[in-house]
Design an enzyme around this catalytic site. Structure first.
Site, PDB file in Angstrom:
ATOM      1  N   HIS A 158       0.795  -1.416   0.063  1.00 42.00           N
ATOM      2  CA  HIS A 158       0.209   0.021  -0.221  1.00 42.00           C
ATOM      3  C   HIS A 158       1.020   1.344   0.017  1.00 42.00           C
ATOM      4  O   HIS A 158       0.844   2.072  -0.752  1.00 42.00           O
ATOM      5  CB  HIS A 158      -0.900   0.087   1.173  1.00 42.00           C
ATOM      6  CG  HIS A 158      -1.778   1.197   1.417  1.00 42.00           C
ATOM      7  ND1 HIS A 158      -3.203   1.181   1.133  1.00 42.00           N
ATOM      8  CD2 HIS A 158      -1.685   2.395   1.602  1.00 42.00           C
ATOM      9  CE1 HIS A 158      -3.454   2.247   1.309  1.00 42.00           C
ATOM     10  NE2 HIS A 158      -2.732   2.945   1.700  1.00 42.00           N
ATOM     11  N   GLU A 159       1.872   1.190   0.846  1.00 41.96           N
ATOM     12  CA  GLU A 159       2.550   2.562   1.055  1.00 41.96           C
ATOM     13  C   GLU A 159       3.391   2.707  -0.191  1.00 41.96           C
ATOM     14  O   GLU A 159       4.024   3.692  -0.754  1.00 41.96           O
ATOM     15  CB  GLU A 159       3.478   2.377   2.357  1.00 41.96           C
ATOM     16  CG  GLU A 159       2.610   2.528   3.622  1.00 41.96           C
ATOM     17  CD  GLU A 159       1.543   3.557   3.564  1.00 41.96           C
ATOM     18  OE1 GLU A 159       1.824   4.663   3.093  1.00 41.96           O
ATOM     19  OE2 GLU A 159       0.608   3.496   4.335  1.00 41.96           O
ATOM     20  N   HIS A 162       1.821   4.502  -2.802  1.00 43.74           N
ATOM     21  CA  HIS A 162       1.923   6.045  -2.730  1.00 43.74           C
ATOM     22  C   HIS A 162       3.358   6.265  -3.222  1.00 43.74           C
ATOM     23  O   HIS A 162       3.478   7.432  -3.454  1.00 43.74           O
ATOM     24  CB  HIS A 162       1.855   6.316  -1.130  1.00 43.74           C
ATOM     25  CG  HIS A 162       0.407   6.276  -0.726  1.00 43.74           C
ATOM     26  ND1 HIS A 162      -0.705   6.765  -1.488  1.00 43.74           N
ATOM     27  CD2 HIS A 162      -0.243   5.468   0.564  1.00 43.74           C
ATOM     28  CE1 HIS A 162      -1.965   6.578  -0.525  1.00 43.74           C
ATOM     29  NE2 HIS A 162      -1.609   5.760   0.185  1.00 43.74           N
ATOM     30  N   HIS A 187       3.873   6.740  -6.521  1.00 38.61           N
ATOM     31  CA  HIS A 187       2.981   7.726  -7.324  1.00 38.61           C
ATOM     32  C   HIS A 187       4.100   8.877  -6.905  1.00 38.61           C
ATOM     33  O   HIS A 187       4.074   9.785  -7.992  1.00 38.61           O
ATOM     34  CB  HIS A 187       1.749   7.657  -6.547  1.00 38.61           C
ATOM     35  CG  HIS A 187       0.737   8.676  -7.113  1.00 38.61           C
ATOM     36  ND1 HIS A 187      -0.606   8.633  -6.540  1.00 38.61           N
ATOM     37  CD2 HIS A 187       0.726   9.402  -8.133  1.00 38.61           C
ATOM     38  CE1 HIS A 187      -1.260   9.522  -7.353  1.00 38.61           C
ATOM     39  NE2 HIS A 187      -0.555   9.981  -8.231  1.00 38.61           N
TER      40      HIS A 187
HETATM   41 ZN   LIG Z   1      -3.073   5.325   1.791  1.00 38.09          ZN
END
Ligand SMILES: [Zn+2]
Length: 595
Positions: free
Chosen positions: A388-389, A392, A395
């Site tokens: 998940h991290e 980010h 991105h």
């Molecule tokens: Zn998040």
């Protein structure tokens, strides 16, 4: 899993390199002084901008100073998160905050000045000074608010009332974080102790039903006791929001809430109506839960009980990385190779140590690189947190590499797309190779629960906000009774009739801090649905889809969020992405029921 008592015991390769921002404190101090002087220079522009060139000089100088400030600020923050007891980091952070206040005071003249300009004048300035093109989008974005800015006197009154107007929200937060005393539960040693939030999140997932029930009752106890006070803070917050919306010429509070992202109200309404049209699988899942748990009655405190027991997968940090690389293969070679360098170049702080901030996050630092904080527990949940991290972080990396500074940051509206796409790819990969029924069941249940928490619950909250704001707009009363009624009927509609409605259920509204930040939570749901849509398409193959998605990751805030998403094939102005996500949920429930 290895427990570390001190940061110095953690291997170097599992600690991030803060020195990538400033090699030494001396360098930090140098930048600090530079910004202090810069702040004085910025002040001198007040009243001195008369043409395009002067406007450009001001804006470029301000950008340079604030980018240096950003480094000074994050350096202390990152350091402090590693050990919140570190007094040096604490003082760096305090000083950076003071500097921030000085900086915003020095540039406070600018917004009123900009809003006082006519659009034609601004266009004239840009014609005179072509270098202003770089700032054009931001300048006109500020001008977009012009119709919602009041006369100088009215703005002054509002700004004097600022503290009073945020009192409902501040009061609720004080009650909720500082004053509230939860009821008592029996701990492992058989002693009565006061429940904490940390304990609650564990106990509500306990296999033992009595423990869940006791924790649930103890958790709701203060909210029930304070119901009238909380109804008053929530009601005041909603009414203030409605009044400010009216004063500032917004057609409705909802329109005001969506204005910043330039999201039409249809998107919000469409999210709610499409979800309700396809709510049946969630009802089916609730019934399934009751069956699988072997219960005669299903209560709210049974909704998080584990359905699959005895699955405790131990996954080391390195193993998790290997799995993640394979799971992310649909994102292409460059994505995976870049992520590898994050590990090798030490962008990640992995281990839990005394004083370290809990949880996990990514912080993209434009001039440096992303920083990922973890508290690795070597299990399945930690692997999901990692991927998940990393979503980010990638991105941030793509946007920083491909966008100029001004548009490198991405908005909350699109942020959770990159992280959720990764999680979906991981689930898909694990389910494909896993043959053990128990583990499969566990994975499916993980995904279903995520759907419930990040999608369905948020849509329900979003509808609650919409309804209660409309009630305020129509002058209907907002009190314990009307909040209860609204919340209970929504809860029933979303979760189905199978649940026994204990008294606590209808008080759900009284414990949600997000309700004091109106029209925010729907973004979790739209982000989640968009990510499901994108991930499904990526898994079908198709280089066009991959290219479009990578372009999205590279786009930062170069356009409004809905436009950026459209380029990945997600058009939230139509019901399609929401419908697709709900179809996927339906499949998950069906698959789960057959296991
Ligand atoms: Zn998040």
């Amino acid at each position: 899993m290895k427990i570390y008592q001190s940061r110095s015991d953690v291997p170097e390769k599992e600690k991030w390199r803060n020195e990538d921002i400033f090699p030494t404190i001396k360098d930090w101090e140098e930048d600090y002084r530079y910004i202090e002087e810069g702040t004085e220079r910025l002040k001198k522009y007040d009243g001195e901008i008369h043409d395009g060139t002067e406007l450009y000089q001001y804006l470029s100088e301000r950008e340079e100073i604030s980018s240096r400030f950003n480094l000074v600020y994050v350096y202390g923050m990152l350091q402090l998160d590693l050990d919140t007891r570190d007094s040096l980091a604490q003082s760096l952070q305090d000083r950076a905050k003071q500097l921030g206040v000085k900086m915003s005071a020095a540039s406070s003249f600018f917004m009123p000045f900009l809003l006082s300009l006519e659009e034609v004048t601004l266009r004239e300035y840009i014609k005179q000074e072509p270098r202003l093109n770089y700032f054009e989008k931001d300048l006109f974005e500020s001008l977009r608010y012009k119709v919602h800015i009041l006369t100088k006197e009215k703005e002054e009154i509002l700004s004097h009332l600022g503290e009073a107007l945020s009192a409902p929200s501040n009061t609720f937060n004080m009650m909720n974080n500082a004053d509230i005393k939860f009821g008592e539960v029996t701990n492992e040693e058989g002693m009565k102790v006061e429940l904490t939030r940390g304990m609650y999140s564990k106990l509500i997932e306990d296999e033992d039903r009595n423990k869940r029930k006791d924790a649930y009752k103890a958790y709701y106890q203060p909210y029930l006791q304070l119901k009238n006070s909380i109804a008053s803070t929530l009601s005041a917050n909603i009414k203030t929001n409605v009044t400010i919306g009216r004063l500032r010429n917004y057609p409705s509070a909802l329109e005001k809430g969506l204005f910043g992202d330039r999201v039409p109200t249809e998107v919000y309404e469409n999210l709610i109506s499409t979800t309700k049209e396809h709510i049946e699988p969630l009802h089916r899942y609730t019934t399934l839960r009751k069956e699988k748990l072997g219960l005669d009655e299903l209560h709210q405190y049974d909704l998080n009980a584990p359905l699959v027991d005895g699955v405790n997968m131990e996954i080391s940090y390195d193993e998790a990385f290997e799995t993640i690389f394979k799971a992310l293969a649909p994102l292409g070679e460059e994505y995976v190779q870049t992520l590898k360098t994050f590990k090798d170049s030490r962008y990640i702080d992995v281990r839990e140590t005394p004083g370290k901030r809990s949880g996990a996050y990514n912080l993209g630092v434009y001039d440096v690189h992303p920083f990922v904080l973890l508290n690795q527990h070597d299990d399945l949940d930690s692997m999901f947190t990692m991927i998940h991290e990393f979503g980010h972080a990638m991105h941030s990396w793509y946007s920083s590499k491909n966008q100029p500074r001004i548009s490198a940051g991405y908005s909350i509206f699109v942020a959770e797309v990159a992280s959720t796409v990764n999680e979906v790819l991981l689930i898909h990969y694990l389910l494909k190779k896993e043959t053990d029924e128990k583990v499969r069941k566990n994975l499916l249940n993980h995904f279903i629960d995520q759907f419930r928490g990040t999608f369905f619950t948020q849509v329900m909250f979003a509808e609650f906000e919409k309804l209660t704001h409309e009630m305020a707009e129509k002058g209907k009363p907002l009190n314990v009774e009307s909040f209860n009624q609204t919340y209970e009927s929504l809860f029933r509609e979303y979760n189905g009739d199978e649940i026994i409605f204990d008294d606590e259920v209808k008080y759900g509204w009284s414990r949600i801090p997000h309700f004091y930040k109106p029209f925010y939570v729907y973004k979790y749901a739209t982000g989640f649905a968009s990510a499901i849509h994108i991930a499904e398409n990526l898994l079908k193959g198709g280089l066009d889809t991959l290219k479009a998605y990578l372009d999205f990751l590279k786009s930062g805030s170069s356009d409004y969020p809905l436009e950026l998403l459209k380029k990945t094939g997600v058009d939230l102005t139509t019901p399609v992405p929401i419908e697709n996500a709900l179809k996927r949920f339906n499949q998950l429930v069906t698959e789960f029921s057959t296991l």
